[in-house]
Design an enzyme around this catalytic site. Structure first.
Site, PDB file in Angstrom:
ATOM      1  N   ASP A 178      -4.068  -6.378  -8.100  1.00  0.00           N
ATOM      2  CA  ASP A 178      -4.304  -7.431  -7.110  1.00  0.00           C
ATOM      3  C   ASP A 178      -5.027  -8.608  -7.755  1.00  0.00           C
ATOM      4  O   ASP A 178      -4.724  -9.772  -7.482  1.00  0.00           O
ATOM      5  CB  ASP A 178      -5.161  -6.904  -5.946  1.00  0.00           C
ATOM      6  CG  ASP A 178      -4.479  -5.795  -5.154  1.00  0.00           C
ATOM      7  OD1 ASP A 178      -3.245  -5.706  -5.196  1.00  0.00           O
ATOM      8  OD2 ASP A 178      -5.202  -5.032  -4.486  1.00  0.00           O
TER       9      ASP A 178
ATOM     10  N   ASP B  14     -10.972  -6.493  -2.970  1.00  0.00           N
ATOM     11  CA  ASP B  14      -9.959  -7.167  -3.788  1.00  0.00           C
ATOM     12  C   ASP B  14      -8.830  -7.702  -2.919  1.00  0.00           C
ATOM     13  O   ASP B  14      -8.297  -8.786  -3.170  1.00  0.00           O
ATOM     14  CB  ASP B  14      -9.377  -6.215  -4.836  1.00  0.00           C
ATOM     15  CG  ASP B  14     -10.395  -5.741  -5.843  1.00  0.00           C
ATOM     16  OD1 ASP B  14     -11.398  -6.450  -6.051  1.00  0.00           O
ATOM     17  OD2 ASP B  14     -10.197  -4.660  -6.420  1.00  0.00           O
TER      18      ASP B  14
ATOM     19  N   ARG C 265      -7.731 -14.480   0.641  1.00  0.00           N
ATOM     20  CA  ARG C 265      -8.549 -15.700   0.662  1.00  0.00           C
ATOM     21  C   ARG C 265      -8.004 -16.707  -0.350  1.00  0.00           C
ATOM     22  O   ARG C 265      -7.889 -17.904  -0.046  1.00  0.00           O
ATOM     23  CB  ARG C 265     -10.013 -15.383   0.348  1.00  0.00           C
ATOM     24  CG  ARG C 265     -10.913 -16.629   0.397  1.00  0.00           C
ATOM     25  CD  ARG C 265     -12.378 -16.326   0.088  1.00  0.00           C
ATOM     26  NE  ARG C 265     -12.923 -15.318   0.973  1.00  0.00           N
ATOM     27  CZ  ARG C 265     -13.357 -14.104   0.580  1.00  0.00           C
ATOM     28  NH1 ARG C 265     -13.325 -13.770  -0.692  1.00  0.00           N
ATOM     29  NH2 ARG C 265     -13.844 -13.257   1.449  1.00  0.00           N
TER      30      ARG C 265
ATOM     31  N   ASP D 199      -1.287  -1.529   4.772  1.00  0.00           N
ATOM     32  CA  ASP D 199      -1.392  -0.407   5.697  1.00  0.00           C
ATOM     33  C   ASP D 199      -2.646  -0.627   6.537  1.00  0.00           C
ATOM     34  O   ASP D 199      -3.755  -0.404   6.057  1.00  0.00           O
ATOM     35  CB  ASP D 199      -1.485   0.905   4.920  1.00  0.00           C
ATOM     36  CG  ASP D 199      -1.617   2.116   5.825  1.00  0.00           C
ATOM     37  OD1 ASP D 199      -1.669   1.951   7.060  1.00  0.00           O
ATOM     38  OD2 ASP D 199      -1.684   3.232   5.283  1.00  0.00           O
TER      39      ASP D 199
ATOM     40  N   HIS E 159       0.848  -1.187   0.000  1.00  0.00           N
ATOM     41  CA  HIS E 159       0.000   0.000   0.000  1.00  0.00           C
ATOM     42  C   HIS E 159       0.890   1.245   0.000  1.00  0.00           C
ATOM     43  O   HIS E 159       2.077   1.169   0.339  1.00  0.00           O
ATOM     44  CB  HIS E 159      -0.916  -0.001   1.217  1.00  0.00           C
ATOM     45  CG  HIS E 159      -2.047  -0.962   1.087  1.00  0.00           C
ATOM     46  ND1 HIS E 159      -2.591  -1.621   2.166  1.00  0.00           N
ATOM     47  CD2 HIS E 159      -2.749  -1.373   0.009  1.00  0.00           C
ATOM     48  CE1 HIS E 159      -3.579  -2.389   1.755  1.00  0.00           C
ATOM     49  NE2 HIS E 159      -3.689  -2.266   0.450  1.00  0.00           N
TER      50      HIS E 159
ATOM     51  N   HIS F 274     -10.245  -0.435  -2.416  1.00  0.00           N
ATOM     52  CA  HIS F 274     -10.328  -1.743  -3.067  1.00  0.00           C
ATOM     53  C   HIS F 274     -10.149  -2.882  -2.054  1.00  0.00           C
ATOM     54  O   HIS F 274      -9.670  -3.956  -2.387  1.00  0.00           O
ATOM     55  CB  HIS F 274      -9.309  -1.835  -4.213  1.00  0.00           C
ATOM     56  CG  HIS F 274      -7.873  -1.760  -3.768  1.00  0.00           C
ATOM     57  ND1 HIS F 274      -7.327  -0.647  -3.189  1.00  0.00           N
ATOM     58  CD2 HIS F 274      -6.888  -2.676  -3.822  1.00  0.00           C
ATOM     59  CE1 HIS F 274      -6.056  -0.883  -2.899  1.00  0.00           C
ATOM     60  NE2 HIS F 274      -5.767  -2.110  -3.267  1.00  0.00           N
TER      61      HIS F 274
ATOM     62  N   GLY G 285      -2.653  -1.813  -7.830  1.00  0.00           N
ATOM     63  CA  GLY G 285      -3.624  -2.628  -7.099  1.00  0.00           C
ATOM     64  C   GLY G 285      -5.069  -2.193  -7.302  1.00  0.00           C
ATOM     65  O   GLY G 285      -5.913  -3.003  -7.695  1.00  0.00           O
TER      66      GLY G 285
END
Length: 136
Positions: A60, A90, A96, A80, A8, A87, A55
């Site tokens: 991502d 995402d 996951r 962060d 980030h 997002h 991202g």
């Protein structure tokens, strides 16, 4: 190994410093990064990376697609935790996918260093077995 480096905005300096500190280890692997993170790492090191979109613009998800195809072995995603991310869904989906496909993921500097030191010692070589099983 195929390694993704993501950070980030407020964590980009940390991931650049991490890449500089572990450049010799990282140089032995195929590296991928989201937009600006990749640019900053390449400017500060001699590392070559495949860069994806930023991202929030889909980077991502591009990395997530590689995870889903078992084409990624380690994710270093310096998040962060104090700033809201537009997002965020995402990001959650990416983590996951790492869990579903058993991909090691480090989300802070401490866990990233542990992963890179384990990588240097050969402790992530089990990923090669996973690749062979998926080829069969």
């Amino acid at each position: 190994m195929k390694i993704a480096l993501i950070a980030h905005d407020r964590m980009k300096e940390e991931i650049v410093q991490l890449a500089m500190a572990y450049e010799k280890i990282l140089a032995q692997h195929d590296l991928f990064a989201t937009g600006t993170t990749g640019s900053r790492i390449m400017a500060a090191t001699s590392l070559q990376l495949t860069r994806f979109l930023s991202g929030p613009l889909g980077g991502d998800q591009q990395i997530g697609a590689m995870i889903a195809r078992n084409e990624m072995d380690l994710i270093i995603f310096l998040r962060d935790p104090l700033t809201s991310q537009p997002h965020e869904p995402d990001i959650i989906a990416l983590i996951r996918l790492c869990d579903v496909h058993k991909i090691p993921v480090a989300t802070n500097l401490g866990s990233a260093e542990i992963m890179l030191k384990a990588l240097a010692r050969g402790e992530l070589d089990w990923r090669e077995v996973v690749h062979k099983e998926n080829e069969a």
